[in-house]
Design a protein around this motif. Sequence first.
Motif, short mmCIF file in Angstrom:
data_model
loop_
_atom_site.label_atom_id
_atom_site.label_comp_id
_atom_site.label_asym_id
_atom_site.label_seq_id
_atom_site.Cartn_x
_atom_site.Cartn_y
_atom_site.Cartn_z
N GLY A 1 0.81 -1.22 0.00
CA GLY A 1 0.00 0.00 0.00
C GLY A 1 0.84 1.26 0.00
N SER A 2 2.16 1.10 0.17
CA SER A 2 3.01 2.28 0.37
C SER A 2 4.43 1.98 -0.11
N GLY A 3 5.19 3.04 -0.29
CA GLY A 3 6.65 2.95 -0.45
C GLY A 3 7.16 1.93 -1.46
N ILE A 4 8.10 1.12 -1.00
CA ILE A 4 8.79 0.17 -1.88
C ILE A 4 7.82 -0.87 -2.45
N GLY A 5 6.92 -1.39 -1.62
CA GLY A 5 5.96 -2.40 -2.09
C GLY A 5 5.07 -1.86 -3.19
N LYS A 6 4.64 -0.63 -3.04
CA LYS A 6 3.79 0.00 -4.06
C LYS A 6 4.57 0.16 -5.37
N ASP B 1 -2.76 -9.05 8.08
CA ASP B 1 -1.53 -8.88 8.87
C ASP B 1 -0.64 -10.08 8.57
N VAL B 2 0.53 -9.85 7.98
CA VAL B 2 1.38 -10.97 7.58
C VAL B 2 1.88 -11.79 8.77
N ALA B 3 1.75 -11.23 9.96
CA ALA B 3 2.21 -11.96 11.16
C ALA B 3 1.16 -12.94 11.67
N ASN C 1 8.06 -10.61 -0.21
CA ASN C 1 7.86 -10.39 1.23
C ASN C 1 8.45 -9.04 1.59
N ASN C 2 7.58 -8.03 1.54
CA ASN C 2 8.04 -6.65 1.69
C ASN C 2 7.56 -5.99 2.98
N ALA C 3 6.42 -6.45 3.54
CA ALA C 3 5.86 -5.75 4.72
C ALA C 3 6.89 -5.69 5.84
N GLY C 4 7.01 -4.53 6.45
CA GLY C 4 7.97 -4.40 7.55
C GLY C 4 7.65 -3.17 8.36
N ASP D 1 8.83 -8.26 20.08
CA ASP D 1 8.03 -9.36 19.53
C ASP D 1 7.28 -8.93 18.27
N ARG D 2 6.78 -7.72 18.26
CA ARG D 2 6.01 -7.26 17.10
C ARG D 2 6.90 -7.10 15.85
N VAL D 3 8.08 -6.51 16.06
CA VAL D 3 8.99 -6.32 14.91
C VAL D 3 9.40 -7.68 14.34
N SER E 1 16.38 -4.81 17.32
CA SER E 1 15.36 -5.82 16.99
C SER E 1 15.14 -5.88 15.49
N TYR E 2 15.07 -4.71 14.86
CA TYR E 2 14.87 -4.65 13.41
C TYR E 2 16.03 -5.33 12.68
N GLY E 3 17.26 -5.00 13.09
CA GLY E 3 18.43 -5.58 12.43
C GLY E 3 18.49 -7.09 12.63
N ASP F 1 14.14 6.72 0.15
CA ASP F 1 13.16 7.76 0.46
C ASP F 1 11.74 7.21 0.31
N THR F 2 11.10 6.89 1.44
CA THR F 2 9.73 6.37 1.44
C THR F 2 8.97 7.01 2.61
N PRO F 3 7.65 6.80 2.68
CA PRO F 3 6.91 7.32 3.84
C PRO F 3 7.51 6.83 5.17
N LEU F 4 8.02 5.59 5.18
CA LEU F 4 8.61 5.05 6.42
C LEU F 4 9.83 5.88 6.86
N THR F 5 10.75 6.13 5.94
CA THR F 5 11.95 6.89 6.34
C THR F 5 11.58 8.33 6.66
P1 NAP Z 1 6.36 1.82 4.22
O1 NAP Z 1 6.26 2.97 3.26
O2 NAP Z 1 5.98 2.01 5.64
O3 NAP Z 1 5.57 0.58 3.60
C1 NAP Z 1 5.40 -0.62 4.33
C2 NAP Z 1 3.96 -1.05 4.22
O4 NAP Z 1 3.78 -2.28 4.94
C3 NAP Z 1 3.00 -0.04 4.86
O5 NAP Z 1 1.91 0.22 4.01
C4 NAP Z 1 2.58 -0.74 6.13
O6 NAP Z 1 1.30 -0.36 6.59
C5 NAP Z 1 2.58 -2.19 5.69
N1 NAP Z 1 2.59 -3.11 6.82
C6 NAP Z 1 3.13 -2.90 8.06
N2 NAP Z 1 2.92 -3.97 8.84
C7 NAP Z 1 2.24 -4.87 8.10
C8 NAP Z 1 1.71 -6.16 8.37
N3 NAP Z 1 1.86 -6.73 9.57
N4 NAP Z 1 1.06 -6.81 7.38
C9 NAP Z 1 0.89 -6.23 6.16
N5 NAP Z 1 1.34 -5.00 5.86
C10 NAP Z 1 2.02 -4.32 6.82
O7 NAP Z 1 7.88 1.28 4.24
P2 NAP Z 1 8.99 1.08 3.10
O8 NAP Z 1 10.08 2.02 3.38
O9 NAP Z 1 8.37 1.03 1.76
O10 NAP Z 1 9.52 -0.37 3.52
C11 NAP Z 1 9.20 -1.56 2.80
C12 NAP Z 1 10.17 -2.64 3.25
O11 NAP Z 1 11.51 -2.22 2.95
C13 NAP Z 1 10.14 -2.92 4.75
O12 NAP Z 1 10.30 -4.30 4.97
C14 NAP Z 1 11.33 -2.15 5.26
O13 NAP Z 1 11.83 -2.69 6.45
C15 NAP Z 1 12.31 -2.35 4.10
N6 NAP Z 1 13.38 -1.37 4.06
C16 NAP Z 1 13.13 -0.05 3.88
C17 NAP Z 1 14.19 0.85 3.86
C18 NAP Z 1 13.98 2.32 3.65
O14 NAP Z 1 14.97 3.08 3.75
N7 NAP Z 1 12.78 2.77 3.38
C19 NAP Z 1 15.50 0.39 4.02
C20 NAP Z 1 15.71 -0.97 4.22
C21 NAP Z 1 14.66 -1.84 4.23
P3 NAP Z 1 1.21 0.82 7.73
O15 NAP Z 1 1.82 2.04 7.08
O16 NAP Z 1 -0.25 0.91 7.99
O17 NAP Z 1 2.05 0.31 8.87
#
Ligand code: NAP
Length: 249
Positions: free
Chosen positions: A14-19, A62-64, A88-91, A108-110, A154-156, A189-193
Motif C-alpha cells: 500500500g506504500s513505499g517500496i511495495g507499491k 496482517d502478515v504476522a 515479502n516486503n511488509a515491515g 516481539d512485534r517487529v 530488533s529490526y536488524g 526515500d519512502t513514507p517510512l523513512t
Molecule cells: P512503508 O512505506 O511504511 O511501507 C510498508 C507497508 O507495509 C506499509 O503500508 C505498512 O502499513 C505495511 N505493513 C506494516 N505492517 C504490516 C503487516 N503486519 N502486514 C501487512 N502490511 C504491513 O515502508 P517502506 O520504506 O516502503 O519499507 C518496505 C520494506 O523495505 C520494509 O520491509 C522495510 O523494512 C524495508 N526497508 C526499507 C528501507 C527504507 O529506507 N525505506 C531500508 C531498508 C529496508 P502501515 O503504514 O499501515 O504500517
Amino acid sequence: MKLAGKTALITGAGSGIGKAIALLFAGEGADIAVNDIDLPSAEKTAEAVKKIGRRAIAIQGDVAEPADVDAMVDRVISDLGGVHILVNNAGIPVHGLLLDTQTVENWDRVVAVILRGTYLCSRRVGKWMVANRTGKIVNISSRAGLVGSPTMASYGAAKAAVINLTRSLALDWGKYNINVNCIAPGLIDTPLTRRTIAKDFPPEVVREVVPLGRMGTAEEVAGAALFLASDDAGYITGVTLPVDGGRLA
Ligand code: NAP
C-alpha cells in the motif's frame, strides 16, 4: 515484457517500496495481489495497477497472523489463478536503545511482522510453488540485516534472520525450480523513512555516508526486485543484493 502471464503477491504494497514494486511488475505484464494491513492503501495501489491494464486485487491482512496469511493466499489462488511471484516486503521499524525504549512487546512485534511474516507467507505460497514446480520469492531485508545499526537491534536482528531464511529456503526449494533471493536496501526515500530517520540524515550527512551521495528511490529497489523476479535471474538463488548506493562497500 518480463513478467507476462505471471501473478505476483506483494505484501505491504500500500506504500513505499511495495507499491513501487506492484506498479513496476504490472507495467511488465504481471497481475498483482496487493496486500497491506491498511485496506484503503492496498485499494489505492490496486486501482493504480488496474489503470496500467492488469488485473489486481486488494487484500487486507496482517502478515504476522497465520489465519490472515492463509486466507490471503487462498484468495490470490482462487481469484488470480496462482502465485508465481511472492515479494515479502511488509515491515515495520522500531528505533530505540535496547535498555531504553525496546520493550519485549515491540521486540516481539517487529520480529513477528518481519520474520514470522516472511516465514508464514513463504510457507503458504511455497506449497503452491512446490506443487507447480515454479516460483520466484524476493524477500526485502535491509542493510541493517548485514551490519549493525545503532538503535535498531530488533529490526536488524529480524532482517538478518530473513537473509538466512532466504538461503535455507533456496537450498530446500531449488529442486522445485523455485528461486529465493533477497534485497538489502539502504537509505530509501519512502513514507517510512520520512516518518522515522529522515531527520537524522539531512542531505549533507547523506552525501558523506552514501558513496552515491543521495538516498535511493522506491523505484530503484523495485528495479532490483524485477530483476530477481524475472527469468533474467533464472540461475540466481540464495543471494542478497544490496541496493544501498554503495554504503556496504
Ligand atoms: P512503508 O512505506 O511504511 O511501507 C510498508 C507497508 O507495509 C506499509 O503500508 C505498512 O502499513 C505495511 N505493513 C506494516 N505492517 C504490516 C503487516 N503486519 N502486514 C501487512 N502490511 C504491513 O515502508 P517502506 O520504506 O516502503 O519499507 C518496505 C520494506 O523495505 C520494509 O520491509 C522495510 O523494512 C524495508 N526497508 C526499507 C528501507 C527504507 O529506507 N525505506 C531500508 C531498508 C529496508 P502501515 O503504514 O499501515 O504500517
